[in-house]
Design an enzyme around this catalytic site. Structure first.
Site, PDB file in Angstrom:
ATOM      1  N   HIS A 170     -50.483 114.071   2.885  1.00 33.77           N
ATOM      2  CA  HIS A 170     -50.762 115.401   3.445  1.00 33.77           C
ATOM      3  C   HIS A 170     -50.692 116.516   2.410  1.00 33.77           C
ATOM      4  CE1 HIS A 170     -46.477 114.612   3.798  1.00 33.77           C
ATOM      5  NE2 HIS A 170     -46.238 115.897   3.857  1.00 33.77           N
TER       6      HIS A 170
ATOM      7  N   ALA B 219     -30.210 118.046   6.005  1.00 32.89           N
ATOM      8  CA  ALA B 219     -30.889 119.303   5.687  1.00 32.89           C
ATOM      9  C   ALA B 219     -30.490 120.455   6.619  1.00 32.89           C
ATOM     10  CB  ALA B 219     -32.398 119.095   5.709  1.00 32.89           C
TER      11      ALA B 219
ATOM     12  N   PHE C 289     -37.518 111.531   8.124  1.00 31.14           N
ATOM     13  CA  PHE C 289     -38.390 112.551   7.537  1.00 31.14           C
ATOM     14  C   PHE C 289     -39.392 111.882   6.586  1.00 31.14           C
ATOM     15  CE2 PHE C 289     -39.392 115.914   4.420  1.00 31.14           C
ATOM     16  CZ  PHE C 289     -40.065 116.742   5.285  1.00 31.14           C
ATOM     17  N   ASP C 290     -40.517 112.543   6.322  1.00 26.89           N
ATOM     18  CA  ASP C 290     -41.588 111.875   5.552  1.00 26.89           C
ATOM     19  C   ASP C 290     -41.152 111.429   4.145  1.00 26.89           C
ATOM     20  OD1 ASP C 290     -41.575 114.590   4.982  1.00 26.89           O
ATOM     21  OD2 ASP C 290     -43.708 114.714   4.584  1.00 26.89           O
TER      22      ASP C 290
ATOM     23  N   ASP D 152     -28.831 112.403   6.954  1.00 27.35           N
ATOM     24  CA  ASP D 152     -29.807 113.248   6.261  1.00 27.35           C
ATOM     25  C   ASP D 152     -29.546 114.652   6.799  1.00 27.35           C
ATOM     26  OD1 ASP D 152     -31.945 114.719   5.432  1.00 27.35           O
ATOM     27  OD2 ASP D 152     -33.477 113.306   6.083  1.00 27.35           O
TER      28      ASP D 152
ATOM     29  N   TYR E 146     -23.161 121.949 -20.176  1.00 27.37           N
ATOM     30  CA  TYR E 146     -23.769 120.648 -19.835  1.00 27.37           C
ATOM     31  C   TYR E 146     -22.775 119.804 -19.031  1.00 27.37           C
ATOM     32  CZ  TYR E 146     -26.682 116.488 -20.496  1.00 27.37           C
ATOM     33  OH  TYR E 146     -27.487 115.398 -20.287  1.00 27.37           O
TER      34      TYR E 146
ATOM     35  N   LYS F 120     -32.469 124.210   2.881  1.00 31.68           N
ATOM     36  CA  LYS F 120     -32.510 124.612   4.294  1.00 31.68           C
ATOM     37  C   LYS F 120     -31.202 125.341   4.636  1.00 31.68           C
ATOM     38  CE  LYS F 120     -35.761 121.220   4.254  1.00 31.68           C
ATOM     39  NZ  LYS F 120     -36.067 120.393   3.073  1.00 31.68           N
TER      40      LYS F 120
END
Ligand code: F0G
Length: 458
Positions: A450, A217, A124-125, A215, A72, A258
């Site tokens: 979406h 990714a 990004f969304d 961001d 843990y 990614k």
């Protein structure tokens, strides 16, 4: 003759995929309310819905899984990942999260408040979702060239520095908590951001005293394009380029699914101890204790190994060449796609592909449906359905570009699969003039609609 590129891996394990008939697909799609997210994966032959979490891990990653430490607190897997992040990305502090949007949730809980404005390049969304959920606004400062699929630009994902500075000149500084740069710029077509642009954004950030968040990714694909296209980088390794890129960032959010080639996972990394300490509180609350934060020890181990492999030239070269192979075939058939080709996907320009379908009938979604019916290939709409309604007026937003994204999972499909996809799309293209009607929304959720939207044919 120049030797062609070839995959720099070989296959050790295979997974069966199923073909189907058009008749079956028509039935399944109707049952799925014409939303491709609702299809079970056994009804899809080649799945280009996303390159996120769908890549094939290497033998070394699987070996690392077996050595996972599931303690843990203070597991060796945590320290392996911490070392990889320090070594490859240069950040002193990091927090594991279960995926990229969780990293956004934790970091934005520290940085974003109601009424704020966050300038960036085609957020990004989920990034936009996490900003708008906090009643703040995402301001898109992407260069205009990104919105014209026929225009060639080496770094189409970049931020327009004048648009960015305008945000600072026209708004109170305390309303702008940070600048976010998405590398590569997914929604503009997996387009890279140049090193010069990262440097220029850094200058603006320093001028106004705000942090810069990457961001991240597809940061390694971004570095690959810098190596290939930007003067002065041809002889540098991907890892050297990555190190310079992150020298211009204060913090990063990462979807490890990614470029770190794992099936699940993410993290936040930062240089500021103060932000780290504040984020820690939210991470423990939303994700888990600081040394696992939503990830199993084995997954952190695979991620540490994936960060190393994902920033190797050979890995990136075979991947990006495969994406370009699809792009080249589509182009040879006259199919309109975003150019230059992006890093992770080919983005088909649905407005130019289906000029007879009005924007109110969602041409990109219509095209994604047609491609599935034709072939069992699943792509994804990056258009008006994904753009959601305006949070204030509740009107549909119609982005300049309506794309069907064909995202290629890493190390997963062969070029025969790619050839199949290209011919399938050509068959739809050949009958494009007969496609005059699109789809309408029957049921939708208020944000990120979406994923769950229900549609019907017009
Ligand atoms: N940022 C970018 C640029 C992304 O492309 C994604 C995810 C995220 C953040 C969120 O990460 O999925 O791990 O929570 N993109 C996927 C895609 C879903 O299909 O492009 P996540």
């Amino acid at each position: 003759m120049n030797l062609p590129y070839a995959e720099t891996y070989r296959i050790k394990m295979v997974e069966a995929i199923k073909t189907s008939s058009r008749q079956e697909r028509e039935k399944w799609l109707k049952e799925a309310h014409y939303n491709l997210f609702n299809l079970s994966s056994d009804k899809v032959f080649i799945d280009l819905l996303t390159d996120s979490g769908t890549g094939a891990m290497s033998d070394k990653q699987w070996a690392a899984m077996m050595l996972g430490d599931e303690s843990y607190a203070g597991s060796s897997s945590y320290y392996n990942l911490k070392n990889a992040i320090k070594h490859i990305l240069g950040f002193e502090y990091f927090l594991p999260t279960h995926q990229g949007r969780a990293a956004e949730n934790v970091l934005f809980s520290v940085l974003v408040k109601e009424g704020d404005m966050i300038p960036g390049n085609s957020h990004f969304d989920t990034t936009k979702g996490h900003i708008e959920f906090r009643k703040a606004k995402a301001i898109d400062c992407t260069i205009d060239e990104a919105f014209d699929t026929t225009k060639f630009h080496d770094f189409k994902g970049s931020i327009d520095i004048q648009k960015l500075e305008k945000v600072f000149l026209e708004n109170p500084l305390e309303k702008i908590p940070f600048i976010i740069i998405t590398i590569t710029n997914n929604n503009a077509g997996g387009q890279p951001v140049s090193m010069q642009n990262l440097r220029d954004v850094r200058k603006i950030a320093d001028k106004y005293g705000v942090p810069v968040v990457f961001d991240s990714a597809r940061f390694a694909e971004n570095a690959y394009f810098i190596k290939k296209r930007e003067a002065g980088y041809a002889d540098k390794t991907i890892k050297e380029i990555v190190a310079e890129m992150y020298s211009y960032a204060d913090a990063m959010t990462m979807s490890s699914k990614k470029d770190a080639i794992v099936n699940i996972g993410g993290f936040i990394a930062m240089k500021s101890r103060e932000i780290y300490e504040k984020a820690t509180v939210f991470n423990i609350m939303f994700e888990g204790f600081i040394t696992y934060g939503g990830m199993a020890g084995r997954d952190m181990n695979a991620l540490a190994q994936g960060l190393d492999e994902g920033t190797e030239y050979e890995t990136l070269h075979s991947r990006i060449e495969q994406v370009a192979h699809l792009g080249g075939l589509l182009k040879s058939f006259g199919i309109p796609v975003q150019e230059p080709f992006g890093g992770h996907a080919i983005f088909v320009d649905a407005k130019r592909f289906l000029p007879n379908v009005p924007k109110e009938e969602f041409p990109a979604q219509t095209l994604a449906i047609e491609l599935y019916l034709e072939s069992g290939v699943r792509g994804v709409e990056i258009g008006a359905i994904m753009a959601d309604r305006d949070p204030i007026t509740r009107e549909n937003r119609f982005p300049e570009l309506e794309f069907v994204r064909l995202a290629i999972p890493r190390r997963t499909y062969t070029n025969n699969h790619i050839n199949y996809v290209a011919v399938a799309l050509k068959n739809v293209f050949d009958r494009r003039n007969e496609i005059k009607k699109g789809v309408k929304i029957v049921k939708e959720s208020p944000i990120l609609r979406h994923f769950t939207v229900e549609l019907d044919k017009v």
